[in-house]
Each structure stands twice: as structure tokens, then as C-alpha cells.
Design a protein around this motif. Structure first.
Motif, PDB file in Angstrom:
ATOM      1  N   GLY A   7       0.788  -1.224   0.000  1.00 39.31           N
ATOM      2  CA  GLY A   7       0.000   0.000   0.000  1.00 39.31           C
ATOM      3  C   GLY A   7       0.821   1.275   0.000  1.00 39.31           C
ATOM      4  N   GLN A  35       0.360   3.912  -1.821  1.00 34.62           N
ATOM      5  CA  GLN A  35      -0.600   4.471  -2.771  1.00 34.62           C
ATOM      6  C   GLN A  35      -0.370   5.935  -3.107  1.00 34.62           C
ATOM      7  N   SER A  61       0.122   6.564  -6.650  1.00 37.35           N
ATOM      8  CA  SER A  61      -1.061   6.439  -7.500  1.00 37.35           C
ATOM      9  C   SER A  61      -1.916   7.696  -7.501  1.00 37.35           C
ATOM     10  N   GLN A  70      -0.087  10.115   0.876  1.00 38.98           N
ATOM     11  CA  GLN A  70      -0.914   8.971   0.510  1.00 38.98           C
ATOM     12  C   GLN A  70      -2.393   9.199   0.808  1.00 38.98           C
ATOM     13  N   ASN A 117      -6.777   7.393  -3.456  1.00 33.68           N
ATOM     14  CA  ASN A 117      -5.485   6.838  -3.842  1.00 33.68           C
ATOM     15  C   ASN A 117      -5.434   5.329  -3.654  1.00 33.68           C
ATOM     16  N   VAL A 118      -6.129   4.829  -2.629  1.00 38.11           N
ATOM     17  CA  VAL A 118      -6.207   3.383  -2.428  1.00 38.11           C
ATOM     18  C   VAL A 118      -6.967   2.749  -3.589  1.00 38.11           C
ATOM     19  N   ALA A 143      -4.772   2.551  -6.576  1.00 38.17           N
ATOM     20  CA  ALA A 143      -3.816   1.448  -6.467  1.00 38.17           C
ATOM     21  C   ALA A 143      -4.490   0.106  -6.738  1.00 38.17           C
ATOM     22  N   TYR A 144      -5.698  -0.088  -6.199  1.00 34.74           N
ATOM     23  CA  TYR A 144      -6.411  -1.339  -6.445  1.00 34.74           C
ATOM     24  C   TYR A 144      -6.759  -1.491  -7.935  1.00 34.74           C
ATOM     25  N   CYS A 169       0.998  -1.877 -10.006  1.00 36.01           N
ATOM     26  CA  CYS A 169       0.783  -1.573  -8.589  1.00 36.01           C
ATOM     27  C   CYS A 169       2.096  -1.793  -7.840  1.00 36.01           C
TER      28      CYS A 169
END
Length: 363
Positions: free
Chosen positions: A125, A127, A130, A278, A316-317, A320-321, A335
Motif C-alpha cells: 500500500g 498508494q 497512484s 498517501q 489513492n487506495v 492502487a487497487y 501496482c
């Protein structure tokens, strides 16, 4: 077919899983959350009912061995990461583990080696890289907006590690737990910096405990703080630019996040409400050539590939996912991986060695 996800560690209303992972996963058609686990059946069942998740377990062994779970998300405190990640990999599952991956470099290296040996994807993570604004900033630098980067300066506040800490975050005050100002806000942010400007080639560092205690918000009691509340780094990046970073605990009445990039042809400034790149939305301003004043640099819409329904805190999570979904589907590696986590842990180890020795450390 959607990837089946099992989440280890969900506390309704306050946990990072509840605030970010679940909203992110539920907004993406590539995933279906099929199970969660906590350490008590009562809390697991309550969380499953709140979020509409079919299966609730009171132990992680049942979750990682659930045949309908393809990807295990580890969202608990850092000291438990290695045991849970190891169990998931042993069960043949892909893993998304929160950052920091391990409590120190050795743990991270061991998990990365295990994932590689077992042939599963280990995602971490990190992130911040991202974040739409930071991906755009990276492209601006790559495309020559500032020309050759000469230097960069970053200052950030950690939110925690100040005079007051609440109960859910009190464990971060103990350096032995591995969730510190250096590993969390600095670690997340410097990972994004590296994506934009490149890695450190060498650095010097100072860490300090200017506060040796904190007050617990809930009851006013005081407890020791062994984690550093001041982190200062000065170094040279691989491309030759110099960089200075200062992270401090708590909040500032002045600047809580400001990152400046100075180049031969222009300048970019990134700001936010706190030093966690993040989590917090980032605003970009810049100027180049004959410009006399900094002006907004709006992030183009195509840098965001997640639905508008995703809450800002979870964006942002979710980004990333979304990258991980393409990796699982297409065999790519977009990722951040366990190998990326090891690289970041090595930088943190270098900072700690430089601070302890008082000498410049090469990477």
C-alpha cells in the motif's frame, strides 16, 4: 469474473480498512469482498453486517484458506504484518499489505522472497504514487516542465507524534512497533518523490525525540514516546539534484506540507493539508520560462481512473487497487510490489544508519 477479496482487520467507523479499503474495493467492478476477519467473532460479524460482506471469521487462518478468497488484504498494525502475510502466501493467495510491509528491512526482505518463491503477487500500500496529482507531477517533470531539476525541498507534518495522540494511534509512539514518523508519512511521501525525481544516491540524516511523551486524547494520561518526532535528511539524487526533507510530529500552525521542485526552466510547488501524501489531496502550482508568478496546474481528468463515488480519503487506495486489477488480469506490474517495498525499507534503513553514525550513507 471479479477477484474475491478477504480483508484481515476491520473495525467499523475508524479503521483504515473501513475508511479506505472497503469503499475503494466496493467502487471497483474488478473486485468482490467475500470475507473479513478480526480476532473476535462478535466484532467480525458486526463489521460484516455493516458493510454487507457475506462471511465473517474470528481468525485469519479461516480467511486465508477460504476457497472463494483470491486476494488477501492485510490492514492491521505493522507488528502483525509478517505472520499474516506469510499465512496468506502459504495458502497460495495474492496479498495486498498495508505499508510499512514489515517491521524493519529484514522482515520486508523475507516476505518479498517468500512471495517470489511461491509465485504470488505481493502488492504493498504505497498508494501516494497512484495519486492523480503526483502522477501528473511526475509527467510534468519527465516532459521537461522545469528543465533539469536542480534541487528540491520538502517539509511535512506527521499529524501523530505530537503533544496529543488518540488511542487507535497510540501504538505509533513506540518505535519498536515500526509505525513511526519515518516509516509512515515520510515513507509514503518519499516513495512518490522517488517516482517523480528518482532515488537518493547518498544522504545524511538527523532524527530526534524532541517530545519524550504524549498525552492520550481519551483520558489525558501521559505516556512515553520513543519514536522520533523530527526527521531531517539532506542528500543527492541519482540524477545529481540536491534534496532536503524535514518531517516533524504533530501539526504546524504554519506549513503542514509543501514540496518545491526547482529546475533550470521552471518551478513546481505541491501543497496539502498534512504531510501524508498517501491520504490528503494535493494541489499543484507552477511557473516556467518568462512566467513571473506561480499559477494553478489543474490535473487532467485522465489521471483519475476510479469512479467519482469513491470518497476523497479512499481515492489513492482505489487508484492502487485499479492498477492491481490490471496486474492480476494481464500479468503486468503497475501496482507497487513487495520488491518496491524492500527498496523503500532500504532507504529508511539508510536514513537510520546515517542518523546513528553522523556520516553520509551511499545507496
Amino acid at each position: 469474473m471479479a477477484t474475491g477479496v478477504g480483508i484481515i482487520g476491520v473495525a467499523p467507523g475508524r479503521s483504515w480498512a473501513a475508511l479506505a479499503h472497503i469503499p475503494a474495493l466496493q467502487a471497483l467492478p474488478d473486485y468482490e469482498i467475500r470475507a473479513l476477519s478480526t480476532t473476535r467473532q462478535e466484532s467480525a460479524s458486526a463489521a460484516a453486517a455493516e458493510f454487507g460482506i457475506a462471511r465473517a471469521y474470528d481468525n485469519h487462518h479461516a480467511l486465508v484458506n477460504d476457497p472463494d478468497v483470491d486476494l488477501v488484504a492485510v490492514t492491521v498494525k505493522v507488528p502483525h504484518h509478517r505472520a499474516l502475510v506469510t499465512a496468506a502466501i502459504a495458502a497460495g493467495k495474492h496479498v495486498y499489505c498495508e505499508w510499512p510491509l514489515g517491521n524493519g528491512l529484514a522482515e520486508a526482505e523475507a516476505m518479498a522472497a517468500l512471495a517470489k518463491d511461491k509465485g504470488v503477487i505481493g502488492a504493498v500500500g504505497l498508494q501516494a504514487r497512484s495519486a492523480p496529482a503526483l502522477r501528473y507531477l511526475r509527467d510534468l517533470v519527465t516532459d521537461g516542465y522545469v528543465g533539469t531539476v536542480l534541487s528540491s525541498t520538502l517539509v511535512g507534518s506527521g499529524m501523530n507524534w505530537g503533544a496529543f495522540i488518540d488511542q487507535p494511534n497510540a501504538y505509533t509512539a513506540d518505535k519498536a512497533n515500526g509505525a513511526t514518523l519515518l516509516t509512515i508519512p515520510f515513507g509514503h511521501t518519499i516513495d512518490a518523490v522517488a517516482q517523480c525525481l528518482g532515488e537518493f544516491a547518498s544522504l545524511q540524516a538527523i532524527t530526534a525525540n524532541r517530545r519524550d511523551h504524549f498525552t492520550l486524547v481519551e483520558d489525558g494520561a501521559q505516556y512515553p514516546m520513543t519514536a522520533e518526532d523530527q526527521v531531517l535528511i539532506a542528500g543527492t539524487l541519482a540524477g545529481g539534484a540536491t534534496m532536503a526533507v524535514h518531517y516533524r510530529g504533530g501539526f504546524s500552525r504554519g506549513t503542514n506540507f509543501r514540496w518545491e521542485i526547482n529546475g533550470t526552466d521552471g518551478d513546481i510547488v505541491a501543497t496539502a493539508d498534512a504531510g501524508h501524501a498517501q491520504m490528503f489531496p494535493i494541489t499543484l502550482i507552477g511557473a516556467r520560462g518568462d512566467d513571473q508568478q506561480l499559477a494553478p496546474l489543474p490535473v487532467p481528468a485522465d489521471y483519475k481512473w476510479t469512479p467519482a463515488s469513491v470518497p476523497p480519503f479512499a481515492e489513492n487506495v482505489a487508484q492502487a487497487y485499479a492498477l492491481l486489477a490490471s496486474d492480476l488480469r494481464d500479468g503486468t506490474s503497475h501496482c507497487p510490489t513487495f520488491a518496491d517495498a524492500v527498496r523503500r525499507h532500504r532507504l529508511i534503513d539508510a536514513v537510520e544508519r546515517a542518523a546513528a553514525s553522523g556520516e553520509r550513507v551511499s545507496l
